[in-house]
Design an enzyme around this catalytic site. Structure first.
Site, PDB file in Angstrom:
ATOM      1  N   LYS A 191       1.045  -1.473   0.329  1.00 32.67           N
ATOM      2  CA  LYS A 191      -0.264  -0.101   0.029  1.00 32.67           C
ATOM      3  C   LYS A 191       0.695   1.136  -0.073  1.00 32.67           C
ATOM      4  CE  LYS A 191      -1.993  -2.347   3.548  1.00 32.67           C
ATOM      5  NZ  LYS A 191      -1.721  -3.639   3.253  1.00 32.67           N
ATOM      6  N   ILE A 192       1.861   1.162   0.999  1.00 31.06           N
ATOM      7  CA  ILE A 192       2.743   2.438   0.457  1.00 31.06           C
ATOM      8  C   ILE A 192       3.488   2.643  -0.358  1.00 31.06           C
ATOM      9  CG2 ILE A 192       4.472   3.695   2.353  1.00 31.06           C
ATOM     10  CD1 ILE A 192       2.952   2.379   4.688  1.00 31.06           C
TER      11      ILE A 192
ATOM     12  N   ASP B  16       9.561  -6.413  -4.996  1.00 26.63           N
ATOM     13  CA  ASP B  16       8.627  -7.269  -4.185  1.00 26.63           C
ATOM     14  C   ASP B  16       8.882  -9.000  -4.332  1.00 26.63           C
ATOM     15  OD1 ASP B  16       6.286  -7.768  -2.640  1.00 26.63           O
ATOM     16  OD2 ASP B  16       6.065  -6.124  -2.435  1.00 26.63           O
TER      17      ASP B  16
ATOM     18  N   CYS C 223       8.924  -2.390   2.486  1.00 28.49           N
ATOM     19  CA  CYS C 223       8.791  -3.722   3.404  1.00 28.49           C
ATOM     20  C   CYS C 223       8.561  -4.359   4.755  1.00 28.49           C
ATOM     21  CB  CYS C 223       9.329  -4.780   2.258  1.00 28.49           C
ATOM     22  SG  CYS C 223      11.391  -4.556   3.141  1.00 28.49           S
ATOM     23  N   PRO C 224       7.590  -4.450   5.739  1.00 26.31           N
ATOM     24  CA  PRO C 224       7.732  -4.905   6.975  1.00 26.31           C
ATOM     25  C   PRO C 224       8.881  -5.649   7.432  1.00 26.31           C
ATOM     26  CG  PRO C 224       6.702  -6.701   5.214  1.00 26.31           C
ATOM     27  CD  PRO C 224       7.135  -5.637   4.425  1.00 26.31           C
TER      28      PRO C 224
ATOM     29  N   ASN D 283      14.376 -10.017   6.627  1.00 24.80           N
ATOM     30  CA  ASN D 283      14.884  -9.491   6.379  1.00 24.80           C
ATOM     31  C   ASN D 283      15.351  -8.423   6.849  1.00 24.80           C
ATOM     32  OD1 ASN D 283      13.407  -7.970   7.077  1.00 24.80           O
ATOM     33  ND2 ASN D 283      11.821  -8.062   5.286  1.00 24.80           N
TER      34      ASN D 283
ATOM     35  N   THR E  59      11.212   4.807   5.471  1.00 21.63           N
ATOM     36  CA  THR E  59       9.880   4.799   6.515  1.00 21.63           C
ATOM     37  C   THR E  59       9.592   3.977   7.267  1.00 21.63           C
ATOM     38  OG1 THR E  59       8.644   5.365   4.350  1.00 21.63           O
ATOM     39  CG2 THR E  59       9.664   6.978   5.535  1.00 21.63           C
ATOM     40  N   SER E  60       9.798   2.593   7.110  1.00 18.51           N
ATOM     41  CA  SER E  60       9.090   1.280   7.251  1.00 18.51           C
ATOM     42  C   SER E  60       9.556   1.513   8.822  1.00 18.51           C
ATOM     43  CB  SER E  60       9.619   0.297   5.950  1.00 18.51           C
ATOM     44  OG  SER E  60       8.534  -0.815   6.421  1.00 18.51           O
ATOM     45  N   ARG E  61      10.572   0.353   8.252  1.00 18.85           N
ATOM     46  CA  ARG E  61      10.973  -0.419   9.829  1.00 18.85           C
ATOM     47  C   ARG E  61      12.816  -0.336  10.283  1.00 18.85           C
ATOM     48  NH1 ARG E  61       7.329   0.590  11.544  1.00 18.85           N
ATOM     49  NH2 ARG E  61       5.331  -0.182  12.492  1.00 18.85           N
TER      50      ARG E  61
ATOM     51  N   ASP F 109      13.661   8.143   9.887  1.00 18.93           N
ATOM     52  CA  ASP F 109      12.638   8.277   9.639  1.00 18.93           C
ATOM     53  C   ASP F 109      11.605   6.963  10.941  1.00 18.93           C
ATOM     54  OD1 ASP F 109       9.758  10.153  10.836  1.00 18.93           O
ATOM     55  OD2 ASP F 109       8.956   8.861  10.061  1.00 18.93           O
TER      56      ASP F 109
ATOM     57  N   GLU G  88      15.300   2.902  18.063  1.00 21.06           N
ATOM     58  CA  GLU G  88      14.376   3.826  18.106  1.00 21.06           C
ATOM     59  C   GLU G  88      13.770   4.123  19.420  1.00 21.06           C
ATOM     60  OE1 GLU G  88      11.849   3.609  14.785  1.00 21.06           O
ATOM     61  OE2 GLU G  88      10.438   3.815  16.085  1.00 21.06           O
TER      62      GLU G  88
ATOM     63  N   HIS H 232       9.795   8.988  14.198  1.00 25.57           N
ATOM     64  CA  HIS H 232       8.536   7.909  13.277  1.00 25.57           C
ATOM     65  C   HIS H 232       7.601   8.747  13.357  1.00 25.57           C
ATOM     66  CE1 HIS H 232       7.871   3.654  13.427  1.00 25.57           C
ATOM     67  NE2 HIS H 232       7.324   4.371  13.031  1.00 25.57           N
TER      68      HIS H 232
HETATM   69  N1  LIG Z   1       6.880   5.460   9.740  1.00 22.95           N
HETATM   70  C1  LIG Z   1       5.618   5.636   9.670  1.00 22.95           C
HETATM   71  O1  LIG Z   1       4.663   6.110  10.498  1.00 22.95           O
HETATM   72  C2  LIG Z   1       5.050   4.469   9.531  1.00 22.95           C
HETATM   73  C3  LIG Z   1       3.575   3.747   9.355  1.00 22.95           C
HETATM   74  C4  LIG Z   1       2.893   2.715   8.989  1.00 22.95           C
HETATM   75  C5  LIG Z   1       3.842   1.630   8.048  1.00 22.95           C
HETATM   76  N2  LIG Z   1       5.019   1.983   8.800  1.00 22.95           N
HETATM   77  C6  LIG Z   1       5.922   0.831   8.360  1.00 22.95           C
HETATM   78  O2  LIG Z   1       5.441   0.590   6.686  1.00 22.95           O
HETATM   79  C7  LIG Z   1       5.513  -0.848   6.707  1.00 22.95           C
HETATM   80  C8  LIG Z   1       4.762  -1.078   4.574  1.00 22.95           C
HETATM   81  O3  LIG Z   1       3.338  -0.812   5.250  1.00 22.95           O
HETATM   82  P1  LIG Z   1       2.285  -1.631   3.604  1.00 22.95           P
HETATM   83  O4  LIG Z   1       0.555  -1.017   4.331  1.00 22.95           O
HETATM   84  O5  LIG Z   1       2.644  -0.816   2.603  1.00 22.95           O
HETATM   85  O6  LIG Z   1       3.030  -2.855   4.044  1.00 22.95           O
HETATM   86  P2  LIG Z   1       1.672  -3.804   2.912  1.00 22.95           P
HETATM   87  O7  LIG Z   1       1.809  -5.468   3.715  1.00 22.95           O
HETATM   88  O8  LIG Z   1       0.752  -3.510   1.928  1.00 22.95           O
HETATM   89  O9  LIG Z   1       3.180  -3.862   1.616  1.00 22.95           O
HETATM   90  C9  LIG Z   1       4.131  -4.471   1.922  1.00 22.95           C
HETATM   91  C10 LIG Z   1       4.791  -5.386   0.981  1.00 22.95           C
HETATM   92  O10 LIG Z   1       5.590  -5.077   1.263  1.00 22.95           O
HETATM   93  C11 LIG Z   1       6.507  -6.789   0.656  1.00 22.95           C
HETATM   94  N3  LIG Z   1       7.827  -7.314   1.268  1.00 22.95           N
HETATM   95  C12 LIG Z   1       7.235  -8.141   1.818  1.00 22.95           C
HETATM   96  N4  LIG Z   1       9.020  -8.341   2.603  1.00 22.95           N
HETATM   97  C13 LIG Z   1       9.670  -8.324   0.983  1.00 22.95           C
HETATM   98  C14 LIG Z   1      11.779  -8.118   1.400  1.00 22.95           C
HETATM   99  N5  LIG Z   1      12.022  -8.484   1.787  1.00 22.95           N
HETATM  100  N6  LIG Z   1      11.617  -7.750  -0.403  1.00 22.95           N
HETATM  101  C15 LIG Z   1      10.625  -6.363  -0.829  1.00 22.95           C
HETATM  102  N7  LIG Z   1       9.185  -6.750  -0.819  1.00 22.95           N
HETATM  103  C16 LIG Z   1       8.974  -7.466   0.569  1.00 22.95           C
HETATM  104  C17 LIG Z   1       5.392  -7.294   0.817  1.00 22.95           C
HETATM  105  O11 LIG Z   1       5.116  -8.697  -0.495  1.00 22.95           O
HETATM  106  C18 LIG Z   1       4.007  -6.086   0.800  1.00 22.95           C
HETATM  107  O12 LIG Z   1       3.872  -5.851  -1.187  1.00 22.95           O
HETATM  108  C19 LIG Z   1       5.518  -1.263   7.122  1.00 22.95           C
HETATM  109  O13 LIG Z   1       5.324  -2.843   7.885  1.00 22.95           O
HETATM  110  C20 LIG Z   1       5.245  -0.626   8.546  1.00 22.95           C
HETATM  111  O14 LIG Z   1       6.696  -1.195   9.087  1.00 22.95           O
HETATM  112  C21 LIG Z   1       6.461   2.896   9.195  1.00 22.95           C
END
Ligand SMILES: NC(=O)c1ccc[n+]([C@@H]2O[C@H](COP(=O)([O-])OP(=O)(O)OC[C@H]3O[C@@H](n4cnc5c(N)ncnc54)[C@H](O)[C@@H]3O)[C@@H](O)[C@H]2O)c1
Length: 336
Positions: A154-155, A174, A205-206, A211, A232-234, A258, A263, A295
């Site tokens: 999604k993001i 992905d 990615c999560p 990973n 901005t992920s983890r 972020d 953290e 964050h």
């Molecule tokens: N900084 C923030 O405030 C904030 C806010 C929301 C989410 N997040 C992070 O953003 C991440 C993504 O959120 P989302 O809603 O897009 O999740 P999502 O589940 O819609 O998409 C994650 C994508 O990553 C892919 N993926 C998994 N392992 C992978 C890898 N090793 N290499 C490449 N792609 C891989 C998955 O197949 C999936 O398509 C969340 O897991 C969360 O950690 C951060």
């Protein structure tokens, strides 16, 4: 029916209190993290509501379960900090907010890229000091550049859409390709190709056990000199020590974080009168081409309203014995 919220800030209270008019739960807020020594605060509640840096390991969950907590409400998308096996064994349900506002995070990621690229952080400081010299502020056009998106859920998709709007060629990686990514003109490539071809790389990615440190010494070595990396992920996706080395060698021309792997001892608190003990963080933040936000990528009014609405809706669904699709207890963290 009571829900205890941990790591609850003023903005959480504001949005939860407002949405709770429709739900009428009893909400008790604690500003402190959830961890074994604070879990005992959750008394007479059926659910607790936690955030990204709370500790929902086995010890915490055992204490919560012994106090009658039946439901864990994660008010975020990621759930890498929850021991799902322990929750399952203890008969607890876990629900999350899978998508509160992908655009909030994507827009922040791009804001960070543009801040680094056009040196806005430096220009801000200079102009406040009446220094209008442009030396050292040269950026690059995004138009025509190649940008890589790792994780096109999604993001990642929302980020790719903005990058396309700039006129970038967008590469994606992905394990589960998303047809919508290709529909907007993105092109899937192996990870190594994305790393070596992209001027800008954004992580979406999560974090999973597989990973952890996806971006490490070996992957940084594949990048072209001057690559701009944004996470901005983890935090655990990036080996921060390897990133320092890549900054010193000029492989990374900019790094925007972020999220940061350590953290939990820093973010969401005012530590401005303390000496930061984390030397890796201090070395990173001393670099002119590294910027941190604490964050905050999720922090828009739209996202906060959606987080409160979905979390309270998850609690209601649980009480009514319904599934609303937001339960994660039967998923492993790397599943969609
Ligand atoms: N900084 C923030 O405030 C904030 C806010 C929301 C989410 N997040 C992070 O953003 C991440 C993504 O959120 P989302 O809603 O897009 O999740 P999502 O589940 O819609 O998409 C994650 C994508 O990553 C892919 N993926 C998994 N392992 C992978 C890898 N090793 N290499 C490449 N792609 C891989 C998955 O197949 C999936 O398509 C969340 O897991 C969360 O950690 C951060």
């Amino acid at each position: 029916m009571k829900i205890c919220l941990f790591s609850a800030k003023k903005y959480d209270r504001e949005f939860f209190d407002k949405r709770n008019n429709d739900y009428q739960f009893e909400l008790e807020y604690f500003d402190i993290h959830l961890e074994p020594k604070t879990a005992t605060l959750a008394r007479n509640a059926f659910a607790i509501c936690a955030f990204v840096n709370d500790d929902l390991g086995r010890d915490t969950l055992q204490i919560l379960a012994s106090q009658g907590i039946k439901l864990i409400l994660m008010r975020c998308a990621g759930f890498n900090n929850v021991d799902l096996d322990a929750a399952r064994e203890l008969g607890m349900r876990v629900a999350r907010v899978p998508a509160y506002s992908p655009e909030a995070v994507a827009e922040h990621a791009i804001a960070l890229v543009m801040t680094l690229n056009r040196r806005i952080h430096k220009a801000y400081q200079r102009t406040r000091d009446a220094n209008f010299s442009l030396e050292g502020l040269t950026g690059f056009n995004m138009h025509g550049r190649t940008a890589g998106v790792i994780g096109t859920g999604k993001i990642g998709l929302a980020t790719a859409r903005i990058l396309k709007g700039f006129g970038c060629e967008v590469l994606g990686h992905d394990p589960y390709p998303n047809p919508a990514f290709e529909e907007l003109g993105g092109r899937y490539v192996p990870l190594d190709e994305l790393l070596s071809q992209s001027k800008v790389i954004s992580l979406h990615c999560p974090l999973t056990p597989e990973n952890n440190h996806l971006i490490n010494e070996a992957s940084l070595a594949k990048m072209q000199p001057g690559t701009v990396l944004v996470n901005t992920s983890r935090g655990g996706l990036l080996d921060s020590v390897a990133a320092i080395d890549a900054l010193k060698r000029g492989v990374l021309g900019g790094l925007a974080l972020d999220v940061y792997e350590n953290e939990q001892d820093l973010f969401f608190e005012d530590l401005s009168t303390e000496v930061i003990q984390d030397d890796v963080f201090r070395r990173l933040s001393a670099c002119h081409n590294v910027i941190f936000t604490g964050h905050q990528a999720f922090l828009t009014s739209e996202a906060l309203a959606a987080i409160a609405e979905t979390s309270l809706g998850n609690a209601k669904a649980f009480l009514e014995g319904r599934s609303n699709g937001n339960e994660i207890i039967n998923e492993s963290p790397d599943q969609h």
